[in-house]
Enzyme design. Sequence first.
Site, mmCIF file in Angstrom:
data_model
loop_
_atom_site.group_PDB
_atom_site.id
_atom_site.type_symbol
_atom_site.label_atom_id
_atom_site.label_comp_id
_atom_site.label_asym_id
_atom_site.label_seq_id
_atom_site.Cartn_x
_atom_site.Cartn_y
_atom_site.Cartn_z
ATOM 1 C CE1 TYR A 81 45.023 34.379 46.357
ATOM 2 C CE2 TYR A 81 46.834 35.206 47.703
ATOM 3 C CZ TYR A 81 45.864 35.414 46.741
ATOM 4 O OH TYR A 81 45.728 36.648 46.161
ATOM 5 C CG ASN A 138 47.461 34.172 43.355
ATOM 6 O OD1 ASN A 138 47.907 34.330 42.225
ATOM 7 N ND2 ASN A 138 46.192 33.917 43.575
ATOM 8 C CG ASP A 193 40.697 46.045 50.195
ATOM 9 O OD1 ASP A 193 39.950 45.605 49.299
ATOM 10 O OD2 ASP A 193 41.756 45.486 50.522
ATOM 11 C CG HIS A 205 39.784 41.041 48.032
ATOM 12 N ND1 HIS A 205 41.147 41.075 48.095
ATOM 13 C CD2 HIS A 205 39.377 42.305 48.322
ATOM 14 C CE1 HIS A 205 41.559 42.296 48.397
ATOM 15 N NE2 HIS A 205 40.493 43.054 48.550
ATOM 16 C CE LYS A 216 40.697 33.905 46.861
ATOM 17 N NZ LYS A 216 40.649 35.275 47.396
ATOM 18 C CD GLU A 263 53.381 14.889 51.016
ATOM 19 O OE1 GLU A 263 52.200 14.728 51.391
ATOM 20 O OE2 GLU A 263 53.997 14.041 50.368
#
Length: 185
Positions: A130, A48, A172, A61, A70, A28
């Site tokens: 994520y 994502n 970046d 970020h 996240k 899970e």
Amino acid sequence: MIVESLDIPEVKRILPRVHGDSRGFFLETFNAREFAAAGLPTEWVQDNHSRSGRGVLRGLHYQLHEPQGKLVRVARGRVFDVAVDIRRSSPTFGCWTGALLTDEGQEMLYIPPGFAHGFLVLSDEADFLYKCTTLWDRASDRSIRWNDPAIGVAWPLEGPDGPLTPLLSPRDMESPLLADAEVFA
């Protein structure tokens, strides 16, 4: 599942129960009851998936006005994952913590709002998944330079075949240093 705090206590490593046998495995990746009992978010609004090759470095970020929590994991490969505290009022402002995430270990990290996030791919290829607590908001999207000496992330750039040269997006490469970035109060 086991939930552990990293060097910055708000960042959590989550070790799910993996049930494996000769056929493969089952786990899970999210259970609302267990997450709530561990004090983790249970409301996720966006999932994502990114695929990247060896040496790709994404980050650091964050979203300034719509901050995201996240829940990150690697479905295939190995990455070094990093969270940087960018809450100016925090005693760990400007500090980072990181962990190796692999498809073998099935580890996950929870990175709360108020942190910049990035990762470096260490395997030939990695699928990085994520969940986010808020939707992506282009106007709120920000970044901090991955190699800011004031933060000092110890990216594992020494690979089995020699030094890794990070592969970065133009954004970046041009990100501001922490001292010049918009951060949280």
